[in-house]
Design a protein around this motif. Structure first.
Motif, PDB file in Angstrom:
ATOM      1  N   ILE A 100       0.832  -1.216   0.000  1.00 23.52           N
ATOM      2  CA  ILE A 100       0.000   0.000   0.000  1.00 23.52           C
ATOM      3  C   ILE A 100       0.856   1.250   0.000  1.00 23.52           C
ATOM      4  O   ILE A 100       1.776   1.401   0.811  1.00 23.52           O
ATOM      5  CB  ILE A 100      -0.938   0.022   1.239  1.00 23.52           C
ATOM      6  N   TYR A 101       0.549   2.183  -0.930  1.00 22.36           N
ATOM      7  CA  TYR A 101       1.102   3.541  -0.880  1.00 22.36           C
ATOM      8  C   TYR A 101       0.154   4.403  -0.038  1.00 22.36           C
ATOM      9  O   TYR A 101      -1.067   4.311  -0.175  1.00 22.36           O
ATOM     10  CB  TYR A 101       1.150   4.172  -2.272  1.00 22.36           C
ATOM     11  N   TRP A 102       0.747   5.281   0.786  1.00 22.30           N
ATOM     12  CA  TRP A 102      -0.072   6.252   1.535  1.00 22.30           C
ATOM     13  C   TRP A 102       0.570   7.629   1.334  1.00 22.30           C
ATOM     14  O   TRP A 102       1.671   7.872   1.807  1.00 22.30           O
ATOM     15  CB  TRP A 102      -0.115   5.887   3.025  1.00 22.30           C
ATOM     16  N   VAL A 103      -0.116   8.498   0.607  1.00 19.33           N
ATOM     17  CA  VAL A 103       0.478   9.774   0.196  1.00 19.33           C
ATOM     18  C   VAL A 103      -0.084  10.937   1.001  1.00 19.33           C
ATOM     19  O   VAL A 103      -1.303  11.090   1.144  1.00 19.33           O
ATOM     20  CB  VAL A 103       0.234  10.029  -1.309  1.00 19.33           C
ATOM     21  N   LYS A 118       5.077  -3.211   4.279  1.00 24.31           N
ATOM     22  CA  LYS A 118       3.802  -3.365   3.575  1.00 24.31           C
ATOM     23  C   LYS A 118       3.165  -2.031   3.183  1.00 24.31           C
ATOM     24  O   LYS A 118       2.309  -1.977   2.299  1.00 24.31           O
ATOM     25  CB  LYS A 118       2.818  -4.157   4.450  1.00 24.31           C
ATOM     26  N   ILE A 119       3.563  -0.959   3.880  1.00 21.84           N
ATOM     27  CA  ILE A 119       2.999   0.365   3.589  1.00 21.84           C
ATOM     28  C   ILE A 119       4.160   1.340   3.363  1.00 21.84           C
ATOM     29  O   ILE A 119       5.115   1.372   4.146  1.00 21.84           O
ATOM     30  CB  ILE A 119       2.113   0.875   4.738  1.00 21.84           C
ATOM     31  N   LEU A 120       4.056   2.107   2.296  1.00 21.74           N
ATOM     32  CA  LEU A 120       5.025   3.173   2.033  1.00 21.74           C
ATOM     33  C   LEU A 120       4.319   4.504   2.218  1.00 21.74           C
ATOM     34  O   LEU A 120       3.440   4.872   1.436  1.00 21.74           O
ATOM     35  CB  LEU A 120       5.583   3.070   0.619  1.00 21.74           C
ATOM     36  N   VAL A 121       4.681   5.218   3.289  1.00 24.49           N
ATOM     37  CA  VAL A 121       4.133   6.552   3.535  1.00 24.49           C
ATOM     38  C   VAL A 121       5.051   7.541   2.831  1.00 24.49           C
ATOM     39  O   VAL A 121       6.271   7.518   3.047  1.00 24.49           O
ATOM     40  CB  VAL A 121       4.061   6.858   5.045  1.00 24.49           C
ATOM     41  N   ALA A 122       4.475   8.393   1.985  1.00 24.15           N
ATOM     42  CA  ALA A 122       5.333   9.229   1.133  1.00 24.15           C
ATOM     43  C   ALA A 122       4.684  10.562   0.807  1.00 24.15           C
ATOM     44  O   ALA A 122       3.472  10.747   0.960  1.00 24.15           O
ATOM     45  CB  ALA A 122       5.640   8.485  -0.163  1.00 24.15           C
ATOM     46  N   THR A 123       5.523  11.496   0.367  1.00 23.12           N
ATOM     47  CA  THR A 123       5.025  12.740  -0.236  1.00 23.12           C
ATOM     48  C   THR A 123       4.901  12.475  -1.734  1.00 23.12           C
ATOM     49  O   THR A 123       5.012  11.330  -2.186  1.00 23.12           O
ATOM     50  CB  THR A 123       6.005  13.894   0.021  1.00 23.12           C
ATOM     51  N   THR A 124       4.733  13.514  -2.521  1.00 16.75           N
ATOM     52  CA  THR A 124       4.543  13.325  -3.968  1.00 16.75           C
ATOM     53  C   THR A 124       5.848  13.011  -4.694  1.00 16.75           C
ATOM     54  O   THR A 124       5.862  13.000  -5.929  1.00 16.75           O
ATOM     55  CB  THR A 124       3.898  14.579  -4.586  1.00 16.75           C
ATOM     56  N   VAL A 125       6.941  12.738  -3.968  1.00 19.02           N
ATOM     57  CA  VAL A 125       8.181  12.329  -4.644  1.00 19.02           C
ATOM     58  C   VAL A 125       7.968  11.016  -5.401  1.00 19.02           C
ATOM     59  O   VAL A 125       8.740  10.688  -6.295  1.00 19.02           O
ATOM     60  CB  VAL A 125       9.367  12.156  -3.661  1.00 19.02           C
TER      61      VAL A 125
END
Length: 708
Positions: free
Chosen positions: A497-500, A556-563
Motif C-alpha cells: 500500500i502507498y499512503w500519500v 507493507k505500507i510506504l508513507v510518502a510525499t509526492t516524490v
C-alpha cells in the motif's frame, strides 16, 4: 535564422520606458508597482481588467435591484453631517436625496463613514441636482449608496464612464489611480508596422494592434470586453504568433542537418532486445517506435515528444530508441528530474541490457553520494572517452563538467519538470543530438501546440495487455477508520500500500496532514507490520532503503510525499491512499494513482478529502472517480486549473499568456502557426518579428532567444 537573437526595435523603445516617469508614481509607489505589475509602460498596458461595469444600464430608482450599479439624477433635500472629529473614525454622514420627475417621491440616501466633513459640505448643497453613480442597497426599505463612486453635475456627465473597466487591486492603490496610469500609458503607444497578412485582417475583420489595446481598457460597449470580441481575438492571435515564432526559432536552434546512420551494419542489437523481452510490444508501441526510428534515419535531428498515459510502456520505447542511437558507437543519455526516478530507470535499463553486455551508468549531482568523489570522476572520464554508451542521470548530465565523446540522443523524461533551456543545453553537448522528450501526463492538443510547437508528437494510447482499470473511491477523512480496517485485510492478503500525504511537517498556514505525523500514526496502528517512509528531505541512503524494503515486500505500507508521483514502478503495490486529495490537481492525482494497477491484479485508489468540498473540488474528484483515461483528465485539468498549473513551473513559462484563453482561442492556433511561418520566411529585415517577440517577451523560449 538558427542564430537569431531578439533585438528590440527603436520604434518601441517608448513602451519599455520606466513607469517612474508617470504622474503620481513616487519612489514608494514605484517599488510596489514594479513588484505587482512590472517596471515598464508595456506592463501597465498588459495589466488587464478583470471585469467591466455598464454604469448606465440601470438609471431608474423605481426598478433598480439590491446590489446593482445605478447612475441616476437626484435632488439634494437634506444634509446631515456631524462635526468632523479626528478621534472618531466612525462618523456617519447622510445626504438625503430624491429622484426627479416620475421618481421624485423615491428617496435615495448617500452614506459616508468617517469622511472629512469640509469635503462633503463643498460638494453637496440643498436644492442642487446631481448625478450620482454607485452600488445600490435596499436598507430597511430605503435605498442608499455607501460612498458613491461618482458625484457630478449634469453638464459634467461625461466624467462618468459609460463602460468602466475594473482592475485587480493591491494595498495602497485604488481603481481611479490604476485607471489614470493606464490612460497615461495608452497615449504613449507608438505606430507599428502591421505584421499580420492582409488576407487574415480582411478574413477576420481585425482592427489594428493599438486600437485593440485601447478598446481593451476603454470599451465602447460591454461586448467589447468579451474574449470572443474582435479586439481580444486580435491580441490573442498576435500573442500566439509570437509564441509560434519562438517555437520555430528554438527548433531551428536545436535541429541540424546530419549524416544518416546505417544501423544495419551493426549486430542486430534491437532484434536481440526484442527476443529478451518477457512481453510483446503493443501495436501502438510498434507504431510509435517506427515513427521515432524514421526520425533517427532522417536528414535532420529529431525533436519529438512521446506522450502516453501512466503505465502505457514509454520506458521500453525509450530504451529501443537509445539502443538504435548507440548502434554506430555513439552515446545516449536519459535525463530525469529526480534522483528517485533516475535510480529507478537505471535499475530497469541495467536489468534489460545485462544479457547484451552493454554498460549503463548512473550520474547524479556531486552531493548525491552513493559513490565517492573518485568514483564519480571516473564515471565522468569514461563518459568523455566514450567507453560508456548509455548514461542515466539528473541535471548533472548537462553540467559544464560533463563532456561526451559522441552524444547522439537525449531522452528527457517527465519533461514538464524541465524548461526549454535544458533542451537546448543538452543538444549543445554534441554536434547532432536527437531529442526525445517523454511525458506521462497527456497534454491537450491546444496546449501541446503552444508549449511544444517545436516538436512532433507521438502518442501511446494502448495499455499493455492484462492491465485492469483502477477502482477509485472518494471518501471523507472521517471514514479513515474504515479505510484502515480494509487495508488491514488487504495486508493479510499480501497487498502493498502507498499512503500519500502532501507535506513533510505541520505548517502554521495550513491544516494539511504531515507525512511524519501520519507515519507515526500508522506505525502505532499496524504494530505487527513494517512501514517505510519516503520524502524529499530524507538522506539518500535512507530513502533508497525505504524504497527497497517496500519493493521487496519487507514493509507493507510506504508513507510518502509526492516524490513518488513519477517513475516509481512496484508492480505488487495494489492500493493507493491519497490524503487531502481535494488540494491536488487532477493530473497529479492521476499520476499518483498510476503507481498502482501495474500488473494483472485488481487495484484501487482511495481519495480522502478533509474539508467540506466546494462544487469545483467535488467535480474534480468525481472526474477522477469516473475515469482512468488520462487524456480526458488532462482536458478537464486544463479547464479547471489553466495551462501554467497543468504544465508545471518550468514549462508554464512557454504559455504564460496575457490575452490567450486556450478554451476560447484554440481555433486561432493553426492560423498563428501559418502567420509565424510566413513572417520567418518573408520578414527579411526581422523588424516585425523583433517587434512581436519584444512585446510578448514573457515566455521562456523568448528569454532564451534574447540570450537571457
Amino acid at each position: 535564422m538558427s542564430n537569431f537573437l531578439i533585438k528590440r526595435p527603436q520604434t518601441i523603445f517608448n513602451l519599455f520606458s520606466s513607469i517612474s516617469k508617470l504622474n503620481g508614481v513616487g519612489e514608494k509607489r514605484l517599488t510596489v508597482l514594479k513588484k505587482k505589475i512590472g517596471p515598464y509602460i508595456i506592463n501597465i498596458l498588459f495589466y488587464l481588467p478583470i471585469k467591466a461595469i455598464d454604469r448606465f444600464q440601470n438609471t431608474s430608482l423605481r426598478t433598480i435591484e439590491h446590489g446593482s450599479i445605478i447612475t441616476c439624477e437626484v435632488e439634494v433635500v437634506e444634509i446631515i453631517i456631524p462635526p468632523f472629529n479626528f478621534r472618531k473614525k466612525n462618523n456617519i454622514s447622510r445626504i438625503i436625496t430624491f429622484g426627479l420627475d416620475q421618481e421624485k417621491n423615491i428617496r435615495l440616501d448617500l452614506i459616508y463613514f468617517g469622511q472629512n466633513t469640509k469635503y462633503l459640505r463643498n460638494i453637496y448643497k440643498v436644492g442642487n441636482k446631481i448625478i450620482v453613480s454607485g452600488k445600490f442597497e435596499n436598507f430597511s426599505g430605503v435605498g442608499q449608496i455607501v460612498h458613491p463612486d461618482y458625484v457630478t453635475t449634469n453638464n459634467q456627465r461625461n466624467l462618468i464612464p459609460k463602460i468602466e473597466t475594473i482592475y485587480p487591486l493591491f494595498i495602497g492603490f485604488n481603481q481611479k489611480f490604476i485607471s489614470k496610469l493606464v490612460s497615461e500609458c495608452l497615449k504613449q503607444i507608438p505606430y507599428f508596422e502591421e505584421w499580420l497578412s492582409q488576407d487574415t485582417i480582411n478574413k477576420l475583420n481585425l482592427p489594428n494592434w493599438k486600437e485593440c489595446i485601447v478598446k481593451t481598457h476603454n470599451p465602447n460597449k460591454m461586448s467589447d470586453t468579451e474574449l470572443i470580441s474582435n479586439y481580444r481575438r486580435r491580441l490573442a492571435l498576435d500573442e500566439l504568433i509570437a509564441n509560434q515564432i519562438s517555437m520555430l526559432l528554438i527548433k531551428s536552434k536545436i535541429s541540424k542537418e546530419k549524416t544518416i546512420k546505417n544501423i544495419e551494419k551493426h549486430d542486430n542489437i534491437l532484434e536481440k532486445l526484442y527476443n529478451l523481452l518477457p512481453f510483446k510490444l503493443t501495436k501502438n508501441q510498434n507504431e510509435v517506435v517506427n515513427e521515432i526510428l524514421s526520425d533517427l534515419h532522417s536528414n535532420n535531428t529529431m525533436i519529438r515528444m512521446l506522450q502516453g498515459d501512466v503505465g502505457s510502456g514509454k520506458t521500453i520505447v525509450a530504451l529501443i530508441t537509445m539502443l538504435s542511437s548507440i548502434s554506430d558507437g555513439s552515446q545516449s543519455v536519459l535525463l530525469v528530474p529526480t534522483e528517485i526516478l533516475a535510480i529507478q530507470h537505471f535499475n530497469t535499463i541495467n536489468e534489460f541490457l545485462k544479457p547484451l553486455n552493454i554498460n549503463v551508468c548512473l550520474l547524479l549531482g556531486e552531493s548525491k553520494g552513493s559513490y565517492n568523489k573518485k568514483e564519480r570522476l571516473a564515471i565522468i572520464e569514461d563518459i568523455a572517452n566514450g567507453s560508456i554508451k548509455i548514461i542515466v542521470g539528473t541535471h548533472a548530465l548537462i553540467s559544464e563538467k560533463v563532456n561526451y565523446k559522441n552524444l547522439s540522443l537525449a531522452v528527457i523524461d517527465e519533461q514538464h519538470r524541465f524548461g526549454v533551456n535544458q533542451r537546448v543545453k543538452i543538444t549543445e553537448k554534441g554536434s547532432n543530438v536527437n531529442i526525445l522528450v517523454m511525458t506521462a501526463t497527456p497534454i491537450p492538443r491546444s496546449l501541446a501546440l503552444t508549449a511544444y510547437g517545436d516538436m512532433n508528437i507521438s502518442t501511446i494510447t494502448e495499455k499493455p495487455k492484462g492491465r485492469k482499470p483502477i477502482k477509485t473511491y472518494v471518501l471523507p477523512q472521517s471514514k479513515i477508520e474504515d479505510v484502515l480496517k480494509s487495508i488491514k485485510r488487504a495486508i493479510e492478503n499480501e497487498a502493498l500500500i502507498y499512503w500519500v500525504c502532501p507535506l513533510i511537517e505541520e505548517s502554521e498556514s495550513t491544516d494539511l496532514i504531515a507525512v511524519n505525523e501520519r507515519f507515526d500514526y500508522l506505525k502505532n496502528y499496524f504494530k505487527d507490520c513494517n512501514i517505510s517512509l519516503v520524502h524529499g528531505k530524507q538522506d539518500k541512503i535512507d530513502r533508497e532503503n525505504s524504497m527497497n524494503d517496500f519493493k521487496n515486500g519487507k514493509s507493507k505500507i510506504l508513507v510518502a510525499t509526492t516524490v513518488i508521483e513519477v517513475g516509481v514502478d512496484i508492480p505488487n503495490a495494489t492500493i493507493m491512499v491519497i490524503e487531502c486529495a481535494e488540494r491536488f490537481g487532477l493530473a497529479q492525482v492521476h499520476q499518483l494513482r498510476g503507481r498502482v494497477g501495474r500488473n494483472d491484479k485488481e487495484s484501487s485508489c482511495i481519495l480522502l478529502y478533509k474539508t467540506e468540498l466546494t462544487p469545483i473540488a467535488h467535480s474534480r474528484l468525481k472526474i477522477l472517480k469516473d475515469t482512468n483515461d488520462g487524456f480526458v483528465i488532462s482536458e478537464q485539468d486544463l479547464i479547471l486549473r489553466g495551462p501554467g498549473e497543468v504544465l508545471g513551473s518550468k514549462q508554464s513559462g512557454n504559455v504564460d499568456f496575457k490575452f490567450v484563453d486556450l478554451h476560447v482561442h484554440s481555433d486561432l492556433i493553426e492560423l498563428a502557426r501559418k502567420e509565424a511561418s510566413n513572417l520567418i520566411k518573408n520578414d527579411k529585415e526581422r523588424l516585425k518579428i523583433n517587434t512581436l517577440l519584444s512585446i510578448f517577451e514573457n515566455n521562456e523560449a523568448i528569454k532564451l532567444l534574447k540570450g537571457g
